[in-house]
Design a protein around this motif. Sequence first.
Motif, mmCIF file in Angstrom:
data_model
loop_
_atom_site.group_PDB
_atom_site.id
_atom_site.type_symbol
_atom_site.label_atom_id
_atom_site.label_comp_id
_atom_site.label_asym_id
_atom_site.label_seq_id
_atom_site.Cartn_x
_atom_site.Cartn_y
_atom_site.Cartn_z
ATOM 1 N N UNK A 40 49.342 -2.158 -2.152
ATOM 2 C CA UNK A 40 49.366 -3.381 -2.951
ATOM 3 C C UNK A 40 50.717 -3.610 -3.616
ATOM 4 N N UNK A 41 51.499 -2.555 -3.737
ATOM 5 C CA UNK A 41 52.817 -2.697 -4.348
ATOM 6 C C UNK A 41 53.734 -3.576 -3.503
ATOM 7 N N UNK A 42 53.514 -3.603 -2.200
ATOM 8 C CA UNK A 42 54.312 -4.467 -1.322
ATOM 9 C C UNK A 42 54.081 -5.933 -1.655
ATOM 10 N N UNK A 43 52.820 -6.295 -1.877
ATOM 11 C CA UNK A 43 52.505 -7.664 -2.253
ATOM 12 C C UNK A 43 53.091 -8.039 -3.597
ATOM 13 N N UNK A 44 53.079 -7.088 -4.524
ATOM 14 C CA UNK A 44 53.642 -7.359 -5.841
ATOM 15 C C UNK A 44 55.138 -7.632 -5.746
ATOM 16 N N UNK A 45 55.826 -6.895 -4.876
ATOM 17 C CA UNK A 45 57.277 -7.091 -4.757
ATOM 18 C C UNK A 45 57.599 -8.517 -4.336
ATOM 19 N N UNK A 46 56.794 -9.084 -3.457
ATOM 20 C CA UNK A 46 56.990 -10.478 -3.050
ATOM 21 C C UNK A 46 56.755 -11.412 -4.231
ATOM 22 N N UNK A 47 55.741 -11.125 -5.018
ATOM 23 C CA UNK A 47 55.411 -11.957 -6.181
ATOM 24 C C UNK A 47 56.521 -11.935 -7.224
ATOM 25 N N UNK A 48 57.149 -10.768 -7.396
ATOM 26 C CA UNK A 48 58.176 -10.621 -8.431
ATOM 27 C C UNK A 48 59.347 -11.574 -8.241
ATOM 28 N N UNK A 49 59.618 -11.934 -6.999
ATOM 29 C CA UNK A 49 60.781 -12.782 -6.709
ATOM 30 C C UNK A 49 60.713 -14.106 -7.457
ATOM 31 N N UNK A 50 59.507 -14.582 -7.728
ATOM 32 C CA UNK A 50 59.345 -15.925 -8.291
ATOM 33 C C UNK A 50 59.024 -15.963 -9.775
ATOM 34 N N UNK A 51 59.113 -14.818 -10.464
ATOM 35 C CA UNK A 51 58.755 -14.831 -11.885
ATOM 36 C C UNK A 51 59.984 -14.669 -12.770
ATOM 37 N N UNK A 52 59.829 -15.029 -14.017
ATOM 38 C CA UNK A 52 60.912 -14.910 -14.978
ATOM 39 C C UNK A 52 61.128 -13.439 -15.358
ATOM 40 N N UNK A 53 62.375 -13.067 -15.582
ATOM 41 C CA UNK A 53 62.733 -11.689 -15.960
ATOM 42 C C UNK A 53 62.147 -10.678 -14.984
ATOM 43 N N UNK A 54 62.250 -10.983 -13.696
ATOM 44 C CA UNK A 54 61.596 -10.165 -12.672
ATOM 45 C C UNK A 54 62.141 -8.742 -12.601
ATOM 46 N N UNK A 55 63.394 -8.547 -13.018
ATOM 47 C CA UNK A 55 63.985 -7.207 -12.942
ATOM 48 C C UNK A 55 63.457 -6.264 -14.019
ATOM 49 N N UNK A 85 66.685 -1.210 -1.247
ATOM 50 C CA UNK A 85 67.354 -1.713 -2.446
ATOM 51 C C UNK A 85 66.745 -3.053 -2.843
ATOM 52 N N UNK A 86 65.411 -3.158 -2.680
ATOM 53 C CA UNK A 86 64.702 -4.382 -2.991
ATOM 54 C C UNK A 86 64.379 -4.510 -4.469
ATOM 55 N N UNK A 87 63.489 -5.461 -4.781
ATOM 56 C CA UNK A 87 63.213 -5.804 -6.163
ATOM 57 C C UNK A 87 62.572 -4.652 -6.935
ATOM 58 N N UNK A 88 61.732 -3.839 -6.284
ATOM 59 C CA UNK A 88 61.112 -2.723 -6.998
ATOM 60 C C UNK A 88 62.141 -1.653 -7.357
ATOM 61 N N UNK A 89 63.100 -1.420 -6.475
ATOM 62 C CA UNK A 89 64.163 -0.459 -6.798
ATOM 63 C C UNK A 89 65.038 -0.989 -7.919
#
Length: 305
Positions: free
Chosen positions: A130-145, A170-174
Motif C-alpha cells: 500500500x505504500x506504493x499507492x501512497x507515494x503516488x498520492x503524495x505528489x499532489x498534496x501540500x508539504x508532501x516532503x 530516489x522517489x518521494x518516499x525517500x
Amino acid sequence: MAEDKEKSDDSADYYGSIKEKEPKGSFFVARNGGVLLKTIALANQKGGVGKTTTAASLGVGLAQQGKKVLLVDADAQGNLTQMLGWRQPDELSPTLADLMSKTVNEEPIAPGEGILHHASGIDLVPANIELSGLEVTLVNIMSRETVLRQYLSTAAPAYDYAIIDCMPSLGMLTINALTAADSVIIPVQGQYLAAKGLEQLMRTIARVKRQINPHLTVDGILLTMMDSRTTLAKGISEQLRRNYGSRVFASEIPRSIRVAEISVTGTSIYEHDPEGKAAQAYAALTKEVLQLGPQIKRHRADPVR
C-alpha cells in the motif's frame, strides 16, 4: 553580538511560523528526561546493498546498548517487516501507509498505533504494498516532503533512535525520509557500479539539505558484502576512503551466508551467529554510531573487517 542576536531572532521567527504546520520530529529533539532523539535514514537508490539488514542489525545493536529504538520500514516491498518475522506484511494493518495517510488528512493517531514489538527489544512501523499507492498520492498534496517527519513527531519522542529503511529509489518516499532524518547512513556494496551510484545520491542529499532540511548530515558510508580476499573489494574500499575520507565508516560488513540466513529465521545476527564476523562487524558499527553526535569530531581508525 547584536548581529548574532538578530540572526537568532530571524531563526526563531522562521521556525515559529511553521511550528503549527510541522511539529518537530527530528533534529535531535529532547524527549522525556532530556535524552536526545536521533533519526537516521539508511538510503541508497541501488537495491541489494544491505540497507535492510543494516537497519535491523544496527537497531538491535543499539537496543542491546540500552537505547530505545524505533525501526521504520519505508519500502513498499516490506523487506524489513518480513526480516523481523512478520511474513505476510500485506495482512498487517495499520502500516506506515495508513499512518501517513492519517497524517495527511489530519486524523488523530493513538499512542503506539501501528507499532509492532519485536523480541529483540526494538519496535517497528511495518510497511506493505500500500505504500506504493501512497507515494503516488503524495505528489499532489501540500508539504508532501514533510509527511513522514510530521508522523514521526508524534511517534518517535518515546525513543532514542528512529531508523528509516528507505526503498531503493530516489522517489518521494525517500525524499520524505531524508526530510525527516537528522543524518544518513549509506550502505554500499564493495563493487564498482554500487560505488559509482554514490555521486547521484550525494547530490540528492545535498539538494534536500539546501532546500528542505538544513540539519541533514551524512553519518557515513558503510561498505557491505565485503570479500577482503579479492583485489576488487580492496580497491573499492581504498577508492572510497580516498575520495570520502572520514565519511567512510571504519567498520566493514563482510559477505556472509549467516547474514542471508537471518531473513529466513526472523532473528538478529547477534542471536543467529553471535561469534561470527558479521555480528562483530555490526557491533563495531553500533559503537561508531553511538559515538556520533552534533558536537563530536570523528577520528576513524583502520577498517574493521
